[in-house]
Design an enzyme around this catalytic site. Structure first.
Site, PDB file in Angstrom:
ATOM      1  N   PHE A 158       0.831  -1.212   0.000  1.00 17.59           N
ATOM      2  CA  PHE A 158       0.000   0.000   0.000  1.00 17.59           C
ATOM      3  C   PHE A 158       0.864   1.260   0.000  1.00 17.59           C
ATOM      4  O   PHE A 158       0.533   2.253   0.661  1.00 17.59           O
ATOM      5  CB  PHE A 158      -0.967   0.014   1.190  1.00 17.59           C
ATOM      6  CG  PHE A 158      -1.778  -1.250   1.348  1.00 17.59           C
ATOM      7  CD1 PHE A 158      -2.307  -1.903   0.249  1.00 17.59           C
ATOM      8  CD2 PHE A 158      -1.998  -1.794   2.605  1.00 17.59           C
ATOM      9  CE1 PHE A 158      -3.042  -3.080   0.403  1.00 17.59           C
ATOM     10  CE2 PHE A 158      -2.740  -2.959   2.764  1.00 17.59           C
ATOM     11  CZ  PHE A 158      -3.264  -3.611   1.662  1.00 17.59           C
ATOM     12  N   THR A 160       2.122   4.491  -1.467  1.00 17.70           N
ATOM     13  CA  THR A 160       1.817   5.530  -2.444  1.00 17.70           C
ATOM     14  C   THR A 160       3.113   6.027  -3.080  1.00 17.70           C
ATOM     15  O   THR A 160       4.083   6.304  -2.384  1.00 17.70           O
ATOM     16  CB  THR A 160       1.076   6.701  -1.777  1.00 17.70           C
ATOM     17  OG1 THR A 160      -0.109   6.198  -1.158  1.00 17.70           O
ATOM     18  CG2 THR A 160       0.681   7.752  -2.804  1.00 17.70           C
ATOM     19  N   GLU A 243       0.279  13.414   9.870  1.00 20.12           N
ATOM     20  CA  GLU A 243      -0.354  12.563   8.855  1.00 20.12           C
ATOM     21  C   GLU A 243      -1.863  12.464   9.093  1.00 20.12           C
ATOM     22  O   GLU A 243      -2.663  12.549   8.146  1.00 20.12           O
ATOM     23  CB  GLU A 243       0.264  11.167   8.863  1.00 20.12           C
ATOM     24  CG  GLU A 243      -0.340  10.255   7.798  1.00 20.12           C
ATOM     25  CD  GLU A 243       0.294   8.865   7.772  1.00 20.12           C
ATOM     26  OE1 GLU A 243      -0.214   8.016   7.010  1.00 20.12           O
ATOM     27  OE2 GLU A 243       1.295   8.639   8.483  1.00 20.12           O
ATOM     28  N   ARG A 244      -2.268  12.301  10.342  1.00 21.04           N
ATOM     29  CA  ARG A 244      -3.706  12.188  10.625  1.00 21.04           C
ATOM     30  C   ARG A 244      -4.427  13.498  10.368  1.00 21.04           C
ATOM     31  O   ARG A 244      -5.563  13.502   9.882  1.00 21.04           O
ATOM     32  CB  ARG A 244      -3.902  11.726  12.082  1.00 21.04           C
ATOM     33  CG  ARG A 244      -3.500  10.283  12.286  1.00 21.04           C
ATOM     34  CD  ARG A 244      -3.449   9.892  13.752  1.00 21.04           C
ATOM     35  NE  ARG A 244      -2.852   8.566  13.904  1.00 21.04           N
ATOM     36  CZ  ARG A 244      -2.389   8.068  15.048  1.00 21.04           C
ATOM     37  NH1 ARG A 244      -2.459   8.783  16.160  1.00 21.04           N
ATOM     38  NH2 ARG A 244      -1.861   6.865  15.085  1.00 21.04           N
ATOM     39  N   GLN A 280     -38.010  20.096   0.850  1.00 22.61           N
ATOM     40  CA  GLN A 280     -37.531  20.201   2.230  1.00 22.61           C
ATOM     41  C   GLN A 280     -36.652  19.030   2.653  1.00 22.61           C
ATOM     42  O   GLN A 280     -35.618  19.220   3.306  1.00 22.61           O
ATOM     43  CB  GLN A 280     -38.713  20.322   3.187  1.00 22.61           C
ATOM     44  CG  GLN A 280     -38.293  20.580   4.634  1.00 22.61           C
ATOM     45  CD  GLN A 280     -39.467  20.620   5.581  1.00 22.61           C
ATOM     46  OE1 GLN A 280     -40.015  19.581   5.918  1.00 22.61           O
ATOM     47  NE2 GLN A 280     -39.872  21.821   5.996  1.00 22.61           N
ATOM     48  N   GLY A 340     -29.385  11.201  -7.992  1.00 27.22           N
ATOM     49  CA  GLY A 340     -30.150  10.105  -8.558  1.00 27.22           C
ATOM     50  C   GLY A 340     -29.276   9.238  -9.446  1.00 27.22           C
ATOM     51  O   GLY A 340     -28.118   8.953  -9.130  1.00 27.22           O
ATOM     52  N   THR A 366      -6.451   2.714  10.523  1.00 27.09           N
ATOM     53  CA  THR A 366      -7.895   2.480  10.382  1.00 27.09           C
ATOM     54  C   THR A 366      -8.667   3.132  11.527  1.00 27.09           C
ATOM     55  O   THR A 366      -8.123   3.382  12.609  1.00 27.09           O
ATOM     56  CB  THR A 366      -8.210   0.971  10.370  1.00 27.09           C
ATOM     57  OG1 THR A 366      -7.889   0.422  11.658  1.00 27.09           O
ATOM     58  CG2 THR A 366      -7.418   0.248   9.287  1.00 27.09           C
TER      59      THR A 366
END
Length: 389
Positions: A158, A160, A243-244, A280, A340, A366
């Site tokens: 993972f 980047t 980072e957070r 509404q 929609g 996480t």
């Protein structure tokens, strides 16, 4: 309220960045999303504009600006319909480069930080492992000292910029028996023998390059150790607050963009003889989400202000990411519903935003892990202190 945190100079910077992104980035986004490859030239253009050096020392080509310029940088990157592109930029500038600046020797700063600021080198931070996930202390990658070299073996996932990168900042165990006290940080050139990077196929963040990286007897010189041996875990922990907060700011910014786009759509879409922004049920749903996003944004700004004053805001940053990523997902889910059937179409931005946003509660720790960290602080009264003075 924003005037508490943003000066006229911040807003001039915002306008300059917006203009740059519209001119230099937006025309290429669809191609990069389809190919999964961000072309090299844009990194150099970011460097020439100074965007990678916002918070870094002038000695290496940076501008030594306050963290609210970073907030502007992050917010505007979330509004150009590609969180993957945004991730590639901020992972380089605030994950890999943060460690170079904090732990790198003068040589490393000259040879890697300076060209990272100028956009001539791309960096990736390698911490997460296939079997470790959020368990940093449980990593298996090793760096064994042999004479004047370290031999690195293991794998990271993972990551980047894992394929784009010219260099990796790698966490590895120099003393596996010591648990989290046996982790060290290393600078590793991406072109060394024994490195294999495999690009991963992701649900979202399609423009960014995310890789699994294998290290097979990779030899690096001992001077590529960053900081002190065995201090890797404290170094990693030290940077988690930033980072957070980055992940939290990204979340409130993309949610805000989703709301703005949806309100614009609602003002034009007609049903039963009137535009749907007059119904509404829809109006009130938008207002509830806008309220949640504004709460997150102001909390995030307050945490950034404290971090800018060098306060240790690990609790606040953890809360910020936990809440903001949840609110962003809920907001974007509702905004897609407002469109929609069109919300489900790729030509409208909500479909991509919906996929991209889903990484928020996963990446950088996480939500489940963050809740346990906060439980220790709030319920067990554990007092975390800065890992490195």
């Amino acid at each position: 309220m924003n005037s508490i945190y943003f000066t006229e100079e911040h807003e001039l910077f915002r306008k300059s960045l917006q203009d740059f992104l519209q001119k230099e980035v937006v025309p290429h986004i669809e191609k990069w999303e389809k190919t999964g490859t961000i072309e090299r030239f844009i990194w150099k253009k970011f460097g020439e504009m100074g965007f990678f050096g916002i918070n870094y020392p002038e000695a290496y080509g940076g501008m030594s600006l306050d963290l609210f310029y970073t907030v502007v940088f992050l917010e505007e990157l979330q509004k150009i319909k590609s969180s993957g592109f945004a991730a590639a930029m901020w992972a380089h500038a605030y994950l890999a480069m943060t460690h170079l600046n904090a732990e790198g020797s003068e040589r490393i700063k000259q040879e890697y930080l300076a060209p990272s600021i100028s956009g001539d080198k791309i960096g990736a931070l390698c911490i997460t492992e296939p079997f470790g996930g959020s368990d940093v202390a449980g990593m298996r990658t090793t760096a064994v000292k042999q004479g004047n070299k370290y031999i690195i073996n293991g794998s990271k996932t993972f990551i980047t910029n894992g394929v784009y990168a010219d260099y990796y900042v790698v966490a590895a165990k120099t003393n596996p028996e010591s648990g989290n006290k046996g982790i060290s940080m290393f600078l590793v050139d991406a072109n060394l023998k024994g490195i294999a990077a495999t690009k991963l196929d992701k649900l979202g963040w399609r423009a960014s390059d995310t890789a699994e990286i294998a290290f097979d007897n990779v030899e690096i010189p001992e001077e590529n150790l960053m900081g002190e041996e065995g201090k890797g875990f404290p170094y990693i922990m030290q940077h988690f607050a930033l980072e957070r907060l980055i992940m939290a700011i990204n979340a409130h910014a993309r949610a805000e963009y989703a709301i703005e786009y949806t309100i614009g759509y609602m003002s034009e879409r007609e049903a039963f003889g009137k535009t749907i922004d007059k119904f509404q049920a829809l109006r009130h749903t938008i207002v509830e989400h806008a309220t949640d996003v504004e709460h997150c944004k102001l909390f995030n700004y307050a945490a950034v202000a404290r971090l800018n004053q060098k306060e240790y805001v690990v609790k606040e940053a953890t809360m910020a990411k936990l809440k903001s990523t949840k609110v962003a997902d809920e907001t974007i889910y509702s905004c897609l519903q407002m469109l929609g059937g069109y919300g489900y179409m790729e030509e409208y931005p909500l479909a991509r935003l919906f996929r991209d946003s889903r990484l928020g509660p996963i990446g950088g720790g996480t939500s489940e892990i963050l809740k346990e960290i906060l439980s220790k602080m709030i319920i067990d009264k554990q007092n975390y202190k800065p890992a490195v003075k």
